[in-house]
Structure formats: structure tokens, C-alpha cells
Design a protein around this motif. Structure first.
Motif, PDB file in Angstrom:
ATOM      1  N   ARG A   1      61.969  72.323  66.849  1.00 46.57           N
ATOM      2  CA  ARG A   1      60.774  71.852  66.168  1.00 46.57           C
ATOM      3  C   ARG A   1      59.938  71.098  67.197  1.00 46.57           C
ATOM      4  N   THR A   2      58.625  71.287  67.130  1.00 43.00           N
ATOM      5  CA  THR A   2      57.770  70.507  68.032  1.00 43.00           C
ATOM      6  C   THR A   2      57.803  69.053  67.591  1.00 43.00           C
ATOM      7  N   ARG A   3      57.523  68.163  68.524  1.00 43.94           N
ATOM      8  CA  ARG A   3      57.680  66.738  68.218  1.00 43.94           C
ATOM      9  C   ARG A   3      56.641  66.262  67.209  1.00 43.94           C
ATOM     10  N   ASP A   4      55.508  66.966  67.122  1.00 41.63           N
ATOM     11  CA  ASP A   4      54.525  66.600  66.092  1.00 41.63           C
ATOM     12  C   ASP A   4      54.862  67.262  64.744  1.00 41.63           C
ATOM     13  N   ARG A   5      55.975  67.949  64.719  1.00 43.28           N
ATOM     14  CA  ARG A   5      56.511  68.590  63.501  1.00 43.28           C
ATOM     15  C   ARG A   5      55.621  69.720  62.987  1.00 43.28           C
ATOM     16  N   ALA A   6      54.699  70.208  63.815  1.00 42.58           N
ATOM     17  CA  ALA A   6      53.776  71.247  63.379  1.00 42.58           C
ATOM     18  C   ALA A   6      54.457  72.612  63.350  1.00 42.58           C
ATOM     19  N   LEU A   7      55.370  72.851  64.313  1.00 45.33           N
ATOM     20  CA  LEU A   7      55.960  74.179  64.454  1.00 45.33           C
ATOM     21  C   LEU A   7      57.477  74.109  64.417  1.00 45.33           C
ATOM     22  N   GLU A   8      58.049  75.049  63.664  1.00 43.46           N
ATOM     23  CA  GLU A   8      59.506  75.194  63.707  1.00 43.46           C
ATOM     24  C   GLU A   8      59.808  76.617  64.113  1.00 43.46           C
ATOM     25  N   GLU A   9      60.949  76.794  64.780  1.00 43.11           N
ATOM     26  CA  GLU A   9      61.288  78.129  65.264  1.00 43.11           C
ATOM     27  C   GLU A   9      62.814  78.255  65.310  1.00 43.11           C
ATOM     28  N   GLU A  10      63.299  79.436  64.942  1.00 47.23           N
ATOM     29  CA  GLU A  10      64.718  79.732  65.161  1.00 47.23           C
ATOM     30  C   GLU A  10      64.813  80.618  66.379  1.00 47.23           C
ATOM     31  N   ILE A  11      65.658  80.209  67.329  1.00 47.16           N
ATOM     32  CA  ILE A  11      65.877  81.035  68.512  1.00 47.16           C
ATOM     33  C   ILE A  11      67.301  81.578  68.437  1.00 47.16           C
ATOM     34  N   LEU A  12      67.428  82.898  68.367  1.00 50.74           N
ATOM     35  CA  LEU A  12      68.771  83.476  68.402  1.00 50.74           C
ATOM     36  C   LEU A  12      69.213  83.540  69.860  1.00 50.74           C
ATOM     37  N   CYS A  13      70.399  83.023  70.130  1.00 46.04           N
ATOM     38  CA  CYS A  13      70.881  83.027  71.512  1.00 46.04           C
ATOM     39  C   CYS A  13      72.400  83.055  71.508  1.00 46.04           C
ATOM     40  N   ASP A  14      72.963  83.398  72.679  1.00 46.05           N
ATOM     41  CA  ASP A  14      74.426  83.489  72.797  1.00 46.05           C
ATOM     42  C   ASP A  14      75.037  82.159  73.212  1.00 46.05           C
ATOM     43  N   GLY A  15      74.234  81.364  73.928  1.00 45.44           N
ATOM     44  CA  GLY A  15      74.767  80.083  74.385  1.00 45.44           C
ATOM     45  C   GLY A  15      73.665  79.055  74.501  1.00 45.44           C
TER      46      GLY A  15
END
Lengths: 106, 313
Positions: free
Chosen positions: B223-237
Motif C-alpha cells: 500500500r502506498t503510504r498515503d493509502r491511495a493505492l493498494e496492490e497485490e504482488i504475486l511472487c515466489d519469495g
């Protein structure tokens, strides 16, 4: 302390009446190098009660796969040819001691 | 199956076998003092996990941290210092002699040198501990090789995060750096190679809010620190490199610590307790480097010599 390949690993498991403790490691694994002195000490300290060996997973990839090693260093304790307990990346020699004590009854 | 209990009284008991601890041992041994280094795993501390150290003078082509640590240990042992693979369980620093309880028995010291260093800081997220080693890592040099051809997230923007991201960029398919600020805090030397690397992306002004899991890590929510954007990042590690915290919990209540938990001591390395010294990363100081750690070790040995001769005089 012996360096084991697939053949000597199978031999040790099949023939030894003592439990066998194996360190699965690789030369590029920095943490494996870090635990090596502690593992050497463990081998000396438990010389009467354990067979202790190391398997280089780069040289023995099939064996590592067969033993389901996903992360190294992993120490596996075998009794009667079967894996009975394992520990990943112990943080101290004391943790290996504790692991062996807790696994003694398994 | 414990070791025989020890009851030997040392001039100097050193807690921690990094560069500061072994240098204190070297200088003490060369001054004719008896010294023992208590180290739970192997020489080197944080340094031992570094693939290449290019800022320790005398090794013009660089040297790996584990080898440098082994050399420091061998040098101290050559002059008669001792080393025990012992995990410290408790320390009574105010008593005389100092009493150090360890996994390998009790050690007594006329003086004690705290050289316990620092350990990686965690994010403090739920599941973080459960996923450690199963997708969550704190050392790219140690575990990076498992992510050949995979996607990884690096959390942090300091020197060690930058170093981790660079190292991972050579192994992984894609590296995504998540950092709380809008620019790297790392030294300039890291900026260009990282910003130019084709497989490195950045998420600025962002924090990890959640570790997503199945059997192992599946990804992270940010999440951005201003809480404007959230995102899920799929990753292995995910490699967490958000600084370090001093290993001082054993001394809580005995030694004065600063707000971040570092042992308060000036350049003399003396703490508030007579006969107790703090060296290396564990001490309050402006620059935490191997060269400043070894300098502390030498200073502490000198202070110990003076302290012991005053005691005996």
C-alpha cells in the motif's frame, strides 16, 4: 564426518545401527559454511552415538530431491533407515544439541 | 549430552565472535591476558554472510566475509585466545567476577566485552515467522539461489536492500523493490546499476501490509503510504532488508540502552558498569562498519588492561 554420495548415504542408512545425522548443503550456500564449524563439533561430540555425514546437493541433486530437501542447510536425522526429524538452518550449535535431544525419543 | 562444566576464570570473556569480538581477543591475548570468545555459531557475525567485502583495507580484490572471519579467529587463537561454540543464556554483569551462563557451561570473567552485534529487523507482520524459510528470507546471499528464474520482492531501500536486489537481479527473473521513501537511501554506488537493471522494478512510497500464503508464501500486499493505492504482488519469495536491531535483550535492565536498544558507551567502549565494555555494532556509534568494529576491539582490550592493573595495583 564423512562426505556422502548417494551410494554411501544408502549404505550408512541400511547398515548403521546408530542414528544417522546428515547435513544437506552446497558450497555456494553461505549459511551452510557458517554452520559447518558447529556441525563438525557436533560430529566429534556425538561420535559414540551417531553417524554424521554431509551431502553436497550440487553433486547429488537426485538424492536431495528424493529426500525432499527444499532449503539448505537442512539437517536430517535418520533412524532405522527412515527420516525421523529435520531442522532447517539452525541458528546455533545449542539449537542442534536441542534438536538431537528432542529427537532422541522419536 | 552436555559438555563438562567449566569453572575457569578469564581476564576477559567476550560475548560474540564478530570482527569486534575477535579483535578484542587478539589484542588481549597479545597483551598476555586470558580471553575467551563465546560464539553461538561460527566466527564473523553479520559479516560472515557477506559474499564480498570491498571496504576492509588490505584486501584490494575484496574478500568474502566468512573467510575474513576465519582469518580473524585464527589470528586471535594463534596468540592463545580461546573460542567456544556457546550460546549465551544469561549474563550477570554487575557481579565480580562476571558470570556468563551458556549452553556449554558457566564462564567467569574479571571483565566482560559485549560484542553481540545486531540481527535483521523483521516487518512484524502476522505469518512472518511461520513463513520464514518458506518464501520469507532475510539474507539474499544465503537463500537467493533458490529463486533462479523466479519473481521476488525486496523490502527496503538501504545499502543491504540495494545489495540484495542487485544480487537477486542476477538470479531471479524479476525483482520488485518495495521502499517506504521515494528514493533509495543506499549509497550512490548502488543507484545506477539497480535503476538500469532491466528486470528490477520499484514501488516507491510503499509498505508491505500483508504476506499472502498457501503452503508457503504466494505474494505480498502493498500500500502506498498515503493509502491511495493498494496492490497485490504475486511472487515466489520476499527478501526483507529493513535494517538491523542490536542483540541486547540479555542485558536489558543491567546496561543503559539508547532508544533503539544499543548499549550506551563512548569511544572508550566503557559502559556504565565497571569492567564491562561494548564493542562493534552493538554500541552507540555513528558509523557501523567492520573497520570501526575492529577499532573498538583494540580500544576495549587496552581499557581492560588498564582496568585490571588498577584492580590489582
Amino acid at each position: 564426518m564423512q562426505n556422502m554420495n548417494a551410494e554411501t548415504f544408502r549404505d550408512a542408512l541400511a547398515r548403521s545401527e546408530k542414528p544417522v545425522l546428515v547435513d544437506f548443503w552446497a558450497p555456494w550456500c553461505t549459511y551452510c559454511r557458517r554452520i559447518a564449524p558447529a556441525f563438525d563439533k557436533i560430529a566429534q561430540q556425538y561420535a559414540d552415538s551417531l553417524i554424521v555425514g554431509k551431502v553436497n546437493i550440487d553433486e547429488e541433486p537426485a538424492l536431495a530431491q528424493q529426500e525432499q530437501i527444499e532449503v539448505i542447510p537442512t539437517l536430517v536425522l535418520y533412524r532405522g533407515g527412515q527420516a525421523v526429524a529435520s531442522i532447517v538452518a539452525p541458528e546455533s550449535k545449542a539449537m542442534i544439541d536441542q534438536f538431537l535431544e528432542e529427537s532422541a525419543e522419536k | 549430552m552436555k559438555h563438562t562444566e567449566t569453572s575457569h576464570l578469564y581476564d576477559m570473556v567476550i560475548l560474540g565472535g564478530g570482527p569486534a569480538g575477535f579483535t578484542a581477543a587478539l589484542y588481549a591475548a597479545r597483551a598476555g591476558l586470558s580471553a575467551v570468545v563465546l560464539e553461538q555459531l561460527s566466527a564473523g557475525g553479520q559479516m560472515a554472510l557477506s559474499h564480498k567485502i570491498d571496504n576492509y583495507p588490505g584486501f584490494e580484490d575484496g574478500i568474502d566475509g566468512f573467510t575474513l572471519a576465519e582469518k580473524m579467529q585464527a589470528q586471535a587463537l594463534r596468540f592463545g585466545a580461546e573460542m567456544e561454540l556457546a550460546g549465551v543464556q544469561s549474563a550477570d554483569l554487575a557481579s565480580n567476577p562476571k558470570v556468563i551462563q551458556t549452553s556449554e557451561g558457566v564462564f567467569y570473567g574479571k571483565t566482560a566485552v559485549i560484542a553481540t552485534g545486531a540481527v535483521p529487523r523483521t516487518l512484524g507482520l502476522p505469518e512472518e515467522q511461520a513463513l520464514t524459510g518458506r518464501g520469507v528470507h532475510y539474507c539474499a546471499a544465503c537463500d537467493g539461489m533458490f529463486y533462479r528464474g523466479k519473481t521476488v520482492v525486496v523490502v527496503g531501500g538501504g545499502n543491504s536492500a540495494a545489495m540484495d536486489a542487485l544480487l537477486l537481479s542476477r538470479v531471479a527473473k524479476k525483482v520488485i523493490v518495495v521502499h517506504r521513501r521515494d528514493t533509495l537511501r543506499a549509497e550512490k554506488v548502488y543507484h545506477a546499476p539497480l535503476l538500469n537493471a532491466e528486470n528490477v522494478e520499484f514501488r516507491w512510497n510503499s509498505e508491505v501490509t500483508q504476506l499472502l500464503r498457501g503452503d508457503r508464501l504466494r505474494g505480498v500486499s502493498i500500500r502506498t503510504r498515503d493509502r491511495a493505492l493498494e496492490e497485490e504482488i504475486l511472487c515466489d519469495g520476499v527478501f526483507i532488508s529493513v535494517g538491523r536491531r542490536p542483540a541486547t535483550h540479555l542485558f536489558d535492565g543491567q546496561l543503559a540502552l539508547d532508544d533503539s536498544g544499543y548499549v550506551i558507551a563512548d569511544e572508550s567502549t566503557r559502559t556504565a558498569i565497571p569492567g564491562v565494555y561494548a564493542v562493534g555494532d552493538v554500541r552507540t556509534k555513528p558509523v557501523r562498519q567492520i573497520v570501526t568494529a575492529v577499532a573498538d576491539g583494540a580500544v576495549a582490550a587496552h581499557m581492560v588492561e588498564n582496568y585490571l592493573s588498577d584492580q590489582e595495583g
